[in-house]
Design an enzyme around this catalytic site. Structure first.
Site, PDB file in Angstrom:
ATOM      1  N   LEU A 209      -0.229  10.545  29.336  1.00  0.00           N
ATOM      2  CA  LEU A 209      -0.494   9.879  28.794  1.00  0.00           C
ATOM      3  C   LEU A 209      -0.115   8.119  28.762  1.00  0.00           C
ATOM      4  O   LEU A 209       0.034   8.033  29.931  1.00  0.00           O
ATOM      5  CB  LEU A 209       0.693  10.313  27.022  1.00  0.00           C
ATOM      6  CG  LEU A 209      -0.027  11.203  26.878  1.00  0.00           C
ATOM      7  CD1 LEU A 209       1.168  12.167  25.840  1.00  0.00           C
ATOM      8  CD2 LEU A 209      -1.211  11.413  25.857  1.00  0.00           C
ATOM      9  N   CYS A 213      -2.160   0.648  29.889  1.00  0.00           N
ATOM     10  CA  CYS A 213      -1.036   0.058  30.662  1.00  0.00           C
ATOM     11  C   CYS A 213       0.197  -0.093  30.812  1.00  0.00           C
ATOM     12  O   CYS A 213       0.419  -0.196  32.094  1.00  0.00           O
ATOM     13  CB  CYS A 213       0.129   0.304  29.047  1.00  0.00           C
ATOM     14  SG  CYS A 213       1.585  -1.440  29.008  1.00  0.00           S
ATOM     15  N   LYS A 222       4.084  -4.236  36.685  1.00  0.00           N
ATOM     16  CA  LYS A 222       5.032  -5.454  37.278  1.00  0.00           C
ATOM     17  C   LYS A 222       6.199  -4.879  38.007  1.00  0.00           C
ATOM     18  O   LYS A 222       7.258  -5.115  39.169  1.00  0.00           O
ATOM     19  CB  LYS A 222       5.780  -5.117  35.584  1.00  0.00           C
ATOM     20  CG  LYS A 222       5.017  -6.220  34.723  1.00  0.00           C
ATOM     21  CD  LYS A 222       4.476  -6.124  33.962  1.00  0.00           C
ATOM     22  CE  LYS A 222       3.577  -7.513  34.125  1.00  0.00           C
ATOM     23  NZ  LYS A 222       2.226  -7.128  34.323  1.00  0.00           N
ATOM     24  N   GLY A 359      -7.509 -15.969  34.817  1.00  0.00           N
ATOM     25  CA  GLY A 359      -6.257 -15.639  33.958  1.00  0.00           C
ATOM     26  C   GLY A 359      -5.253 -14.971  34.037  1.00  0.00           C
ATOM     27  O   GLY A 359      -4.409 -14.999  35.116  1.00  0.00           O
ATOM     28  N   ILE A 360      -4.159 -14.561  33.400  1.00  0.00           N
ATOM     29  CA  ILE A 360      -2.856 -13.663  33.525  1.00  0.00           C
ATOM     30  C   ILE A 360      -2.977 -12.194  34.733  1.00  0.00           C
ATOM     31  O   ILE A 360      -2.224 -12.705  35.668  1.00  0.00           O
ATOM     32  CB  ILE A 360      -1.971 -13.296  32.285  1.00  0.00           C
ATOM     33  CG1 ILE A 360      -1.963 -14.622  31.279  1.00  0.00           C
ATOM     34  CG2 ILE A 360      -1.659 -12.690  32.875  1.00  0.00           C
ATOM     35  CD1 ILE A 360      -1.067 -14.053  29.826  1.00  0.00           C
ATOM     36  N   ALA A 446     -11.572 -10.154  37.431  1.00  0.00           N
ATOM     37  CA  ALA A 446     -10.240  -9.979  36.658  1.00  0.00           C
ATOM     38  C   ALA A 446     -10.937 -11.245  35.809  1.00  0.00           C
ATOM     39  O   ALA A 446     -10.508 -12.582  35.695  1.00  0.00           O
ATOM     40  CB  ALA A 446      -9.049 -10.573  37.171  1.00  0.00           C
ATOM     41  N   HIS A 629      27.120 -18.536  27.785  1.00  0.00           N
ATOM     42  CA  HIS A 629      27.321 -19.566  28.536  1.00  0.00           C
ATOM     43  C   HIS A 629      27.485 -19.499  29.968  1.00  0.00           C
ATOM     44  O   HIS A 629      28.661 -17.944  29.910  1.00  0.00           O
ATOM     45  CB  HIS A 629      28.302 -21.178  28.659  1.00  0.00           C
ATOM     46  CG  HIS A 629      28.385 -21.860  29.601  1.00  0.00           C
ATOM     47  ND1 HIS A 629      27.131 -22.866  29.830  1.00  0.00           N
ATOM     48  CD2 HIS A 629      28.424 -22.471  29.847  1.00  0.00           C
ATOM     49  CE1 HIS A 629      27.796 -23.577  30.473  1.00  0.00           C
ATOM     50  NE2 HIS A 629      28.527 -23.394  31.025  1.00  0.00           N
TER      51      HIS A 629
HETATM   52  P1  FAD Z   1      -5.707   1.637  26.092  1.00  0.00           P
HETATM   53  O1  FAD Z   1      -4.114   1.260  27.382  1.00  0.00           O
HETATM   54  O2  FAD Z   1      -6.863   0.956  27.179  1.00  0.00           O
HETATM   55  O3  FAD Z   1      -5.843   3.413  26.027  1.00  0.00           O
HETATM   56  C1  FAD Z   1      -6.901   2.993  25.617  1.00  0.00           C
HETATM   57  C2  FAD Z   1      -6.850   4.907  25.914  1.00  0.00           C
HETATM   58  O4  FAD Z   1      -8.025   6.358  25.473  1.00  0.00           O
HETATM   59  C3  FAD Z   1      -6.182   5.232  27.496  1.00  0.00           C
HETATM   60  O5  FAD Z   1      -5.994   5.909  27.860  1.00  0.00           O
HETATM   61  C4  FAD Z   1      -8.245   5.948  27.850  1.00  0.00           C
HETATM   62  O6  FAD Z   1      -8.337   7.120  28.409  1.00  0.00           O
HETATM   63  C5  FAD Z   1      -8.613   6.831  26.779  1.00  0.00           C
HETATM   64  N1  FAD Z   1      -9.911   7.089  25.865  1.00  0.00           N
HETATM   65  C6  FAD Z   1     -11.394   5.954  25.641  1.00  0.00           C
HETATM   66  N2  FAD Z   1     -12.215   6.397  25.206  1.00  0.00           N
HETATM   67  C7  FAD Z   1     -11.291   7.814  25.042  1.00  0.00           C
HETATM   68  C8  FAD Z   1     -12.041   8.835  24.361  1.00  0.00           C
HETATM   69  N3  FAD Z   1     -13.919   8.657  24.659  1.00  0.00           N
HETATM   70  N4  FAD Z   1     -11.706   9.987  24.701  1.00  0.00           N
HETATM   71  C9  FAD Z   1     -10.069   9.923  25.230  1.00  0.00           C
HETATM   72  N5  FAD Z   1      -9.751   9.174  25.651  1.00  0.00           N
HETATM   73  C10 FAD Z   1     -10.224   7.854  25.834  1.00  0.00           C
HETATM   74  N6  FAD Z   1      -0.261  -6.017  27.998  1.00  0.00           N
HETATM   75  C11 FAD Z   1       0.670  -6.347  27.998  1.00  0.00           C
HETATM   76  O7  FAD Z   1       0.921  -6.934  26.863  1.00  0.00           O
HETATM   77  N7  FAD Z   1       1.279  -6.785  28.536  1.00  0.00           N
HETATM   78  C12 FAD Z   1       0.664  -6.755  30.488  1.00  0.00           C
HETATM   79  O8  FAD Z   1       1.947  -6.808  31.173  1.00  0.00           O
HETATM   80  C13 FAD Z   1      -0.171  -5.877  30.715  1.00  0.00           C
HETATM   81  N8  FAD Z   1      -0.298  -6.004  31.688  1.00  0.00           N
HETATM   82  C14 FAD Z   1      -2.072  -5.634  32.514  1.00  0.00           C
HETATM   83  C15 FAD Z   1      -2.153  -6.054  33.791  1.00  0.00           C
HETATM   84  C16 FAD Z   1      -2.961  -5.329  33.522  1.00  0.00           C
HETATM   85  C17 FAD Z   1      -3.697  -4.927  35.473  1.00  0.00           C
HETATM   86  C18 FAD Z   1      -3.940  -4.826  32.784  1.00  0.00           C
HETATM   87  C19 FAD Z   1      -5.349  -4.085  33.747  1.00  0.00           C
HETATM   88  C20 FAD Z   1      -3.695  -5.330  31.178  1.00  0.00           C
HETATM   89  C21 FAD Z   1      -2.211  -5.280  31.341  1.00  0.00           C
HETATM   90  N9  FAD Z   1      -1.734  -5.517  29.743  1.00  0.00           N
HETATM   91  C22 FAD Z   1      -0.583  -6.099  29.564  1.00  0.00           C
HETATM   92  C23 FAD Z   1      -2.605  -5.514  28.473  1.00  0.00           C
HETATM   93  C24 FAD Z   1      -2.345  -3.337  28.153  1.00  0.00           C
HETATM   94  O9  FAD Z   1      -2.669  -2.747  29.280  1.00  0.00           O
HETATM   95  C25 FAD Z   1      -3.358  -3.765  27.093  1.00  0.00           C
HETATM   96  O10 FAD Z   1      -3.613  -4.655  26.016  1.00  0.00           O
HETATM   97  C26 FAD Z   1      -3.467  -1.676  26.512  1.00  0.00           C
HETATM   98  O11 FAD Z   1      -2.921  -1.074  27.377  1.00  0.00           O
HETATM   99  C27 FAD Z   1      -4.031  -2.037  24.859  1.00  0.00           C
HETATM  100  O12 FAD Z   1      -3.411  -0.541  24.788  1.00  0.00           O
HETATM  101  P2  FAD Z   1      -4.728   0.301  23.701  1.00  0.00           P
HETATM  102  O13 FAD Z   1      -4.090   1.578  23.156  1.00  0.00           O
HETATM  103  O14 FAD Z   1      -5.450  -0.405  23.087  1.00  0.00           O
HETATM  104  O15 FAD Z   1      -5.706   0.972  24.735  1.00  0.00           O
END
Ligand code: FAD
Length: 656
Positions: A209, A213, A222, A359-360, A446, A629
């Site tokens: 799970l 992220c 991080k 970007g970030i 990216a 402080h």
């Molecule tokens: P996701 O994390 O994308 O999770 C979706 C899940 O659904 C996945 O596990 C996937 O496998 C599963 N899934 C998809 N389709 C199916 C299916 N059909 N059946 C079963 N499972 C499925 N955000 C921050 O806030 N802070 C940060 O510092 C940050 N750093 C980042 C760094 C990187 C390199 C990246 C790529 C992203 C970063 N983000 C950060 C963004 C953050 O990771 C996402 O915004 C966040 O994970 C979104 O959460 P979510 O639950 O919407 O989707």
């Protein structure tokens, strides 16, 4: 049979986009919403679906053609009954019509399921009632606000799904709530729903799970950025007379450290799911009807299918299937061309790294690789790095980081690339049309992330999905199908974990309220005024609410309080006084509307500014809050004091 022209639907701001892939050929039988071609703009690629079912008679586009809304893609011999039923957002015109039932249009969420606004400070059509304890969700929303939010959430017109046909086959699991996707949005929604007393099934295709992220995003990046920051900090100490010598980096051990961090967190999630009696099903989930999802079991570290499928029947569903990195189709399929997941895999350190996209994410990964020894180049389409942040914040970062870069190419796009024995040769086109090229050991793309909305057979549940794969939702996170919700990256920007988590809680609470008859919970809504952004670079850049540039563009008069860290005892003691903290106050009301911080630990501090905005604080409220402080956090109080003229840590304000 009748011939229909399938045309490019409304694709938002994209015009004259190139066809980069033909996904069907004459003679192919296609279904409604099946992708016909892939087009690519400067920023992203997208698949264009068919508005009709039928047999492709002729393709009207070729690779490289430029198309816009209305361009004819193909001539289709439409299946009987499908001629006059184009999906919304995917226009088509029939050369002959045999009739047919119109598909259901994407509709705004029925307002009947939510209550009327109940006072509180008005904001963007949503009224907020603060609970007395401050920690109970009690946000009443009006139907009009919901409709507006639903239309706006995905940014582009959604493809209306046809009325869904009920699934009538065998069922393996029954639950109150099915959550599709185990990322931060999905697991938070699942856990909250379970805590509220609901029976929950959580479907995730990967072994752990945590989604992007925890596994390939926020956390591993991080973990690596922390190591990079310590290395850089050790180098800074030379100025204080302490020299450690150059570090030796064992890349394999560093990778193992990062994996251990991930493992600790994902194991913790598995334990918490178990403790809450959330059933976690490993597999690829796709809708097979409005109340059923089929889960094709997966195994191993990837998505290998075992061939077994289970069907889950649900009363409510929350789609949390997230997003994936955008791939630039003109970059060669070569192991030296990577995305953020590839960068986090840390397969060695290249000498020359090109980061495509300033970007970030690109700049965070660039920071890590640069500290580990890579020379950087970055290419960015817009006029500045880290689009979205105020330029004064970025300027501080850029000055501190200039030494990492051999070139920063702004207003420049990559136009092509080829893999050679010496490296990846990339061609660029600059703002004046000047063409140049460079050779790199590795290229990190990216350029953003695209939502997974078109990969879960949402149409079989009747859920509307935009052309780009976003799922529009209202302020309760409800899709056009009242019992199906969506949260996180899949519903729109900003694609951030903290937004996903909050949205997940809202969806879970609304569902629990409806299923358990708790009216207060059922009226929960997502009405955060602001969502902070942080670049965890060195120095960090964090901002929240209105930026100065946005205030200017929107004609909002703001009063600025700025505290330079050159006057902060703690920043000077740390030997890192390059940053500043600025707060923006609405000139008319005096309330804080935004803030930005650049400097070490800026990300850890920005939450206080977000809280101040949520609570409607003014400069006196913040300035008179006693900050400890000497801390960097103190600079927020000092910036507020500067705004109302009470700061004694800065030179006196000149009086007229
Ligand atoms: P996701 O994390 O994308 O999770 C979706 C899940 O659904 C996945 O596990 C996937 O496998 C599963 N899934 C998809 N389709 C199916 C299916 N059909 N059946 C079963 N499972 C499925 N955000 C921050 O806030 N802070 C940060 O510092 C940050 N750093 C980042 C760094 C990187 C390199 C990246 C790529 C992203 C970063 N983000 C950060 C963004 C953050 O990771 C996402 O915004 C966040 O994970 C979104 O959460 P979510 O639950 O919407 O989707």
């Amino acid at each position: 049979m009748a011939l229909v022209e399938v045309k490019v639907p409304d694709i938002g701001d994209f015009k004259d986009v190139a066809v980069i892939e033909l996904l069907v050929k004459p003679g192919d039988t296609v279904a409604v919403d099946q992708s016909l071609i892939t087009v690519e703009s400067d920023k992203a690629s997208m698949e264009i679906p068919s508005s009709h079912a039928g047999v492709v008679r002729e393709l009207k586009v070729a690779l490289g053609d430029k198309v816009s809304e209305g361009s004819v893609i193909a001539l289709l011999e439409a299946a009987a009954g499908d001629v006059a039923a184009p999906t919304a957002g995917a226009s088509s015109s029939a050369t002959a019509s045999t009739g047919g039932a119109p598909a259901a249009a994407a509709s705004a969420v029925p307002a009947a399921s939510v209550g009327a606004g109940s006072g509180g400070p008005p904001m963007a059509g949503v009224s907020m009632a603060q609970s007395s304890s401050g920690n109970e969700p009690l946000r009443a929303v009006s139907g009009a606000a919901i409709a507006t939010a639903a239309a706006a959430s995905a940014g582009t017109a959604a493809t209306a799904a046809k009325p869904a046909t009920a699934y009538t086959g065998a069922v393996d699991h029954e639950c109150d709530v099915l959550v599709l996707g185990g990322g931060p949005g999905g697991y938070s929604a699942a856990f909250r729903a379970a805590d509220l007393g609901l029976k929950v099934v959580l479907v995730e295709r990967y072994a752990t799970l945590g989604g992007v992220c925890l596994n390939v995003g926020c956390i591993p990046s991080k973990a690596l950025l922390h190591v990079a920051a310590v290395i850089d900090e050790a180098r800074h100490l030379a100025a204080a007379g302490v020299t450690f010598g150059e570090p030796t980096v064992d890349v394999a051990a560093l990778r193992a450290h990062k994996d251990k961090v991930i493992g600790k967190l994902t194991a913790g999630l598995a334990g918490m799911a178990k403790a809450r009696k959330v059933t976690v099903l490993r597999g690829y989930g796709a809708f097979v009807g409005p109340h059923h999802v089929a889960v094709e079991e997966t195994t191993g570290s990837g998505q290998d299918k075992t061939g077994r499928t289970q069907v889950v029947a649900f009363k409510r569903a929350i789609i949390a299937a997230g997003s994936q990195a955008v791939r630039l189709p003109f970059l060669p399929d070569d192991p030296r061309v990577i995305d953020s997941t590839g960068a986090l895999a840390l397969e060695g350190v290249p000498q020359r790294l090109l980061v495509v996209g300033g970007g970030i994410i690109g700049l965070e990964m660039g920071t890590v690789y640069s500290t580990l020894g890579a020379r950087l180049e970055v290419v960015e389409m817009t006029a500045g790095l880290m689009p979205g942040a105020d330029r004064d914040l970025v300027k501080v970062w850029q000055k501190m980081n200039a030494h990492r870069f051999d070139a920063i190419r702004l207003q420049t796009k990559c136009t092509g690339a080829e893999a050679t024995a010496e490296g990846i040769r990339v061609r660029f086109e600059g703002p004046d049309g000047a063409v140049s090229e460079g050779l790199y050991d590795r290229v990190l793309q990216a350029v953003g992330r695209s939502p997974n909305g078109r990969k879960i057979a949402a149409e079989r549940a009747g859920v509307a999905v935009s052309e780009r794969g976003f799922i529009p939702v209202d302020v309760q996170m409800r899709t056009n199908v009242p019992h199906i919700f969506a949260i996180g990256d899949i519903v729109g920007q900003p694609m951030l974990a903290h937004k996903a988590v909050h949205e997940g809680h809202v969806a879970a609470e609304v569902i629990a309220g409806e299923l358990l008859g708790d009216d207060k919970l059922a009226r929960t809504a997502f009405d955060a005024r602001v969502i902070p952004s942080v670049a965890y670079t060195d120095p960090e850049i964090a901002w929240v609410g209105l930026t100065e540039e946005q205030a200017k563009a929107q004609g909002i008069a703001v009063h600025k309080g700025l505290f330079p860290w050159a006057a902060s005892g703690r920043a000077i003691a740390n030997g890192r006084d390059e940053g500043f903290t600025k707060l923006l106050f609405d000139a008319a009301t005096g309330r804080i509307v935004g803030g930005g911080i650049v400097g070490q630990h800026a990300g850890d501090m920005i939450g206080e500014v977000a809280l101040a905005i949520e609570m409607g604080a003014d400069a006196v409220d913040i300035g008179r809050t006693v900050h400890p402080h000497p801390t960097l956090g103190e600079t927020i109080g000092l910036a507020a004091e500067a705004a109302h003229g009470a700061c004694t840590d800065l030179p006196p304000v000149r009086r007229h």
